[in-house]
Design a protein around this motif. Structure first.
Motif, PDB file in Angstrom:
ATOM      1  N   GLY A  14       0.788  -1.221   0.000  1.00  0.00           N
ATOM      2  CA  GLY A  14       0.000   0.000   0.000  1.00  0.00           C
ATOM      3  C   GLY A  14       0.818   1.268   0.000  1.00  0.00           C
ATOM      4  O   GLY A  14       0.373   2.296  -0.520  1.00  0.00           O
ATOM      5  N   ILE A  15       2.024   1.235   0.568  1.00  0.00           N
ATOM      6  CA  ILE A  15       2.806   2.464   0.672  1.00  0.00           C
ATOM      7  C   ILE A  15       4.092   2.448  -0.149  1.00  0.00           C
ATOM      8  O   ILE A  15       4.512   3.480  -0.666  1.00  0.00           O
ATOM      9  CB  ILE A  15       3.136   2.783   2.158  1.00  0.00           C
ATOM     10  N   PHE A  16       4.722   1.286  -0.326  1.00  0.00           N
ATOM     11  CA  PHE A  16       6.033   1.267  -0.976  1.00  0.00           C
ATOM     12  C   PHE A  16       6.024   0.737  -2.405  1.00  0.00           C
ATOM     13  O   PHE A  16       6.957   1.004  -3.160  1.00  0.00           O
ATOM     14  CB  PHE A  16       7.029   0.454  -0.143  1.00  0.00           C
ATOM     15  N   VAL A  52      -3.994   6.817  -3.361  1.00  0.00           N
ATOM     16  CA  VAL A  52      -4.538   5.951  -2.314  1.00  0.00           C
ATOM     17  C   VAL A  52      -3.440   5.262  -1.511  1.00  0.00           C
ATOM     18  O   VAL A  52      -3.672   4.225  -0.893  1.00  0.00           O
ATOM     19  CB  VAL A  52      -5.512   4.898  -2.880  1.00  0.00           C
ATOM     20  N   ALA A  53      -2.246   5.804  -1.512  1.00  0.00           N
ATOM     21  CA  ALA A  53      -1.175   5.223  -0.706  1.00  0.00           C
ATOM     22  C   ALA A  53      -1.647   5.056   0.740  1.00  0.00           C
ATOM     23  O   ALA A  53      -2.211   5.984   1.325  1.00  0.00           O
ATOM     24  CB  ALA A  53       0.061   6.115  -0.753  1.00  0.00           C
ATOM     25  N   GLY A  54      -1.425   3.876   1.299  1.00  0.00           N
ATOM     26  CA  GLY A  54      -1.784   3.643   2.702  1.00  0.00           C
ATOM     27  C   GLY A  54      -0.728   4.236   3.608  1.00  0.00           C
ATOM     28  O   GLY A  54       0.051   3.518   4.233  1.00  0.00           O
ATOM     29  N   SER A  55      -0.717   5.548   3.695  1.00  0.00           N
ATOM     30  CA  SER A  55       0.396   6.258   4.340  1.00  0.00           C
ATOM     31  C   SER A  55       0.280   6.334   5.856  1.00  0.00           C
ATOM     32  O   SER A  55       1.214   6.766   6.525  1.00  0.00           O
ATOM     33  CB  SER A  55       0.506   7.678   3.771  1.00  0.00           C
ATOM     34  N   ARG A  56      -0.882   5.916   6.405  1.00  0.00           N
ATOM     35  CA  ARG A  56      -1.021   5.868   7.872  1.00  0.00           C
ATOM     36  C   ARG A  56      -1.339   4.437   8.304  1.00  0.00           C
ATOM     37  O   ARG A  56      -2.316   3.845   7.832  1.00  0.00           O
ATOM     38  CB  ARG A  56      -2.145   6.795   8.339  1.00  0.00           C
ATOM     39  N   GLY A  88       4.998  10.009  -1.209  1.00  0.00           N
ATOM     40  CA  GLY A  88       6.313   9.392  -1.256  1.00  0.00           C
ATOM     41  C   GLY A  88       6.347   8.195  -0.338  1.00  0.00           C
ATOM     42  O   GLY A  88       5.368   7.881   0.359  1.00  0.00           O
ATOM     43  N   PRO A  89       7.481   7.487  -0.261  1.00  0.00           N
ATOM     44  CA  PRO A  89       7.574   6.224   0.481  1.00  0.00           C
ATOM     45  C   PRO A  89       7.755   6.430   1.984  1.00  0.00           C
ATOM     46  O   PRO A  89       8.774   6.040   2.574  1.00  0.00           O
ATOM     47  CB  PRO A  89       8.793   5.550  -0.150  1.00  0.00           C
ATOM     48  N   VAL A  90       6.767   7.036   2.621  1.00  0.00           N
ATOM     49  CA  VAL A  90       6.842   7.335   4.048  1.00  0.00           C
ATOM     50  C   VAL A  90       5.577   6.823   4.734  1.00  0.00           C
ATOM     51  O   VAL A  90       4.461   7.247   4.403  1.00  0.00           O
ATOM     52  CB  VAL A  90       7.000   8.853   4.295  1.00  0.00           C
TER      53      VAL A  90
END
Length: 499
Positions: A285-287, A295-299, A395-397
């Motif tokens: 989801g994020i990387f 829709v990055a799963g950033s949290r 970004g990848p965070v």
């Protein structure tokens, strides 16, 4: 006129814009370069348009809208869309390679998108001949009343750099089914794939002016498109700040708008979840897309009971992610797509640490690879009030927050202005439905993440935008409903005589 790009004196591939069925230079003759994020070197040259070029494109789209294309029926539109789907299938590999060279994302990710996109054309081709109205019972016996769903007209689209053709197709397929025409302005960072795609539209046999591409590096080009009085609907994918300006400019001439904006999507992990599956879902989801997706799963919102166990898995897999050449089969994460985004990501991490967040892994550029590579980063000790928990980073965070109760988890997930996506990880089917219903998000995935399909509506709430792409809902965005009253008796009377 030849459709193939010609080499420039310095070896770059020189493209032209596609307007009214012809390849054209910008009226000014100006050009700009597209840079490969992996090598840092320019590889293509495209026209640098201005308002005059936008006007020509909109006029070409209007001519098609009220001419040849406007006279086609849904069956003919469907035939052309199926033909375009076949051509897209044929050219998927080459188009994917073009996108990777333009935006630096993994070739296999871009290829996966391109191979799936024909499904959008085929699904909406199946809708094109079914846009039927209905007969409405009248309270007057001498009237027959029915409705028609008619195309809204010329659509102006602005698409971003992270998935250029996918986000273009999400607009193009439903608007073609509805009978509209399009002028698209691709991102200045990724202008080439839309021009390559125009070759296929031409080969498929669409009338000139149905599909037009205007390239430019200035925001003035997009503004000219949004403000053009001939544009009746604006479809925009980008940031909320720009989305507000787009909506305001379109409203000035009563154009309708769909806005697919940013996200700060949360993945909620409950104690009964399968942690191996969760770890895979979180990483993907994020990387998987270098975090460069709306829709990055950033949290990661994880129950305190499984916090340590899950993070040990996430950390171990994150530190094994292979960074490198996006065209290599071994690479798992590519570079950020442009220097501005690299600076943005670095700034977010630096400020998060200053606010008190800890770095579990990553948190720095990968200088060994050079260019725009940033290590996949996991931040711990994040609280809902921190900037990295509220603002989209792209970004990848990954920001990790901890909860104790279901209510607290839902409150955390709903604590931002965004409402695009969310993930729920649990073995309890009742909790899955309960939480999914409580989340303010346009898309909720349970025990999975980031799945899309042409027949399922996609979009957000709040700062994540207005309207829906994909599914039947998307076609409705591009049609207007007309009511038709037919007087049956011929018995009219003087309107000023009572009785």
């Amino acid at each position: 006129m030849s459709t193939a790009p010609s080499p420039t004196g310095d070896g770059l591939a020189a493209y032209r814009m596609w307007i009214g069925g012809q390849w054209r230079e910008a009226a000014s003759g100006a050009r700009f370069e597209s840079t490969d994020p992996f090598t840092g070197l320019p590889w293509a040259s495209v026209p640098d348009a201005a308002a005059e070029d936008v006007d020509q494109a909109v006029r070409a789209a209007e001519q098609a809208q009220y001419g040849a294309w406007g006279k086609t029926n849904g069956f003919e539109r469907a035939r052309l869309m199926h033909r375009l789907a076949d051509l897209l299938e044929r050219e998927a590999a080459d188009l994917a390679a073009t996108e990777t060279r333009d935006n630096g994302k993994l070739l296999r990710e871009m290829l996966g998108q391109l191979e799936y996109l024909p499904a959008w054309l085929r699904y909406f081709a199946g809708v094109a001949d079914k846009l039927q109205g209905e007969v409405i019972p009248s309270d007057r016996p001498n009237f027959m009343v029915y409705t028609r769903h008619e195309p809204v007209g010329v659509v102006g689209a602005i698409v971003p750099w992270n998935s250029p053709l996918m986000l273009l197709m999400w607009k193009l397929a439903p608007l073609l089914a509805a009978g509209c025409t399009l002028v698209v302005k691709p991102s200045e960072h990724t202008p080439v794939s839309a021009l390559e795609f125009a070759r296929l539209v031409d080969e498929a046999g669409f009338p000139p002016g149905v599909f037009n591409v205007v390239t430019g590096q200035s925001a003035d080009v997009g503004q000219a498109l949004v403000e053009h009085p001939g544009v009746r609907h604006v479809a925009f994918t980008g940031s909320p700040g720009v989305g507000v300006k787009v909506a305001q400019s379109a409203a000035a001439h009563f154009a309708r708008v769909t806005l697919e904006l940013g996200g700060k999507s949360a993945q909620l992990v409950f104690p009964d979840a399968d942690l191996e599956a969760v770890a895979n879902g979180v990483i993907a989801g994020i990387f998987a897309a270098t975090g460069q997706t709306c829709v990055a799963g950033s949290r990661l919102v994880v129950h305190r009971e499984v916090h340590d166990a899950l993070l040990s898995r996430v950390r171990a897999r994150t530190e094994r992610i292979v960074l490198g050449d996006p065209t290599s089969e071994d690479t798992e994460m590519g570079p950020l797509s442009n220097p501005a985004q690299f600076k943005t990501v670095s700034g977010f991490v630096e400020r998060a640490v200053a606010e008190g967040a800890g770095i579990l892994t990553g948190g720095c550029p990968d200088h060994g690879l050079g260019g725009l590579f940033y290590r996949p980063t996991v931040l711990t000790g994040v609280t809902p009030d921190m900037e990295v928990a509220r603002e989209e980073i792209f970004g990848p965070v990954l920001s990790v927050l901890t909860f104790d109760t279901e209510e607290e988890a839902v409150d955390m997930a709903n604590s931002t202005e965004y409402g695009l996506g969310a993930g729920v990880w649990t073995g309890d089917v009742r909790r899955a439905h309960r939480v999914a219903h409580s989340l303010r998000a346009g898309n909720v995935w349970v025990n999975s993440y980031r799945v899309v399909a042409p027949n399922v509506p996609f979009g957000g709430t709040g700062a994540s935008g207005w309207g829906r792409e994909s599914g039947i809902d998307a076609v409705r965005e591009y049609t207007v409903t007309k009511a038709v009253w037919i007087e049956l008796s011929g018995a009219t009377r003087d309107p000023f005589t009572l009785g």
